[in-house]
Scaffold this motif. Structure first.
Motif, PDB file in Angstrom:
ATOM      1  N   LEU A  11       0.843  -1.209   0.000  1.00  0.00           N
ATOM      2  CA  LEU A  11       0.000   0.000   0.000  1.00  0.00           C
ATOM      3  C   LEU A  11       0.878   1.260   0.000  1.00  0.00           C
ATOM      4  O   LEU A  11       0.578   2.237  -0.701  1.00  0.00           O
ATOM      5  N   VAL A  22      -7.438   2.861  -0.471  1.00  0.00           N
ATOM      6  CA  VAL A  22      -8.873   2.766  -0.191  1.00  0.00           C
ATOM      7  C   VAL A  22      -9.123   1.549   0.700  1.00  0.00           C
ATOM      8  O   VAL A  22      -8.479   0.507   0.537  1.00  0.00           O
ATOM      9  N   HIS A  23     -10.052   1.680   1.655  1.00  0.00           N
ATOM     10  CA  HIS A  23     -10.388   0.548   2.532  1.00  0.00           C
ATOM     11  C   HIS A  23     -11.006  -0.597   1.735  1.00  0.00           C
ATOM     12  O   HIS A  23     -11.681  -0.375   0.731  1.00  0.00           O
ATOM     13  N   SER A  24     -10.861  -1.779   2.248  1.00  0.00           N
ATOM     14  CA  SER A  24     -11.578  -2.938   1.722  1.00  0.00           C
ATOM     15  C   SER A  24     -13.083  -2.662   1.803  1.00  0.00           C
ATOM     16  O   SER A  24     -13.560  -2.072   2.762  1.00  0.00           O
ATOM     17  N   SER A  62      -5.626  -1.135  -2.735  1.00  0.00           N
ATOM     18  CA  SER A  62      -6.369  -1.649  -1.578  1.00  0.00           C
ATOM     19  C   SER A  62      -5.874  -3.038  -1.199  1.00  0.00           C
ATOM     20  O   SER A  62      -5.162  -3.692  -1.964  1.00  0.00           O
ATOM     21  N   GLN A  64      -8.152  -6.024  -0.300  1.00  0.00           N
ATOM     22  CA  GLN A  64      -9.585  -6.341  -0.275  1.00  0.00           C
ATOM     23  C   GLN A  64      -9.849  -7.721   0.325  1.00  0.00           C
ATOM     24  O   GLN A  64      -9.234  -8.707  -0.080  1.00  0.00           O
TER      25      GLN A  64
END
Ligand code: GLY
Length: 276
Positions: A11, A22-24, A62, A64
């Protein structure tokens, strides 16, 4: 390097290269009837690829949370039989929404693996789409891998099953290029570190670690059971690297269940079941 360190490094690397981290998204996709569970990092960006949604960034990265237990990408039958399949896993990914395309995607992947993680290039194999009656062969990706530093004999062509990615029966899709890693003991021995181990059924000696999808099409259903490819508003990039598989490589273990990510859970469960 532990699994948590690899996630951070990935990241941070892409953030330094202009990506918004970006968040999961949730493993249950709230507004998409084409999938039961989130099966890839790109799911939360589907409408961005399709041009139906705008974000204030054109690059994202991300880690994920994914479940592949049903639908288009169903790994359920492999779990427990291979050393690399799980129903739940984390997928590291970098994404471009009409910004960079094939060349930068390939250069980022090479740079991260070879210069940041310092993987042995002798263990790496690359696959590209061989072409069919709908989409032409990806000769460009071959040239770009060679330009990045890959040996031509390490680049193999495969068909739709391995080298054309789509999240569901409909939606964004495109030819893809996979990076595979030889985990065996004799990387210098061409009789052991062989091309035929790539995408082989066993797949645990030479294992796919990262998939670069060159998103170019939207697959639409024109009438029941009949599909066609329409071009996306802009060529884009979607990549997916299994964090647990990367951790197998970096920790020198032989199964995702032996990594620092999953071993504590296995041990905890074994203690509860009094099987330790
Ligand atoms: N979306 C890329 C992959 O799942 O491999």
């Amino acid at each position: 390097m532990t699994g948590n360190e690899i996630r951070r490094k990935f990241l941070d690397y892409f953030e330094q290269h202009g990506h918004k981290v970006v968040h999961s998204s949730p493993v249950y996709p709230p507004n998409d009837p084409t999938i039961l569970f989130t099966n890839a990092g790109m799911n939360q960006f589907k409408d961005v690829f399709l041009g139906n949604e705008k974000r204030d960034y054109k690059r994202a990265a991300s880690s994920q949370k994914c479940i592949r237990a049903g639908g288009k990408h169903n790994d359920l039958d492999e779990v427990g039989k291979t050393a690399r399949h799980q129903t739940f896993f984390e997928m590291l990914g970098n994404f471009s929404f009409g910004d960079y395309f094939k060349e930068d995607a390939i250069n980022f992947a090479w740079d991260f693996l070879v210069n940041e993680l310092k993987l042995d290039v002798n263990r790496l194999w690359f696959t590209v789409f061989a072409g069919d009656d709908e989409v032409s062969a990806d000769e460009e990706a071959i040239q770009l891998w060679i330009k990045a530093g890959a040996k031509p004999e390490r680049i193999l062509r495969f068909g739709r099953k391995d080298n054309f990615w789509q999240m569901a029966e409909t939606g964004p899709c495109g030819p893809n290029s996979e990076i595979n890693y030889y985990l065996g003991d004799e990387p210098e021995n061409p009789e052991k570190n062989r091309a035929d181990l790539v995408n082989a059924d066993e797949g645990d000696t030479t294992m796919e670690i990262w998939n670069l999808v060159f998103m170019q099409y939207n697959r639409v259903e024109t009438e029941k059971g009949i599909y066609k490819l329409e071009p996306l508003p802009a060529p884009s990039v979607d990549t997916g690297a299994g964090l647990e598989r990367m951790t197998v490589v970096m920790e020198g273990v032989h199964s995702t269940f032996e990594t620092t990510l999953l071993k504590p859970i296995v041990e905890f469960t074994a203690r509860l079941a009094q099987r330790n």
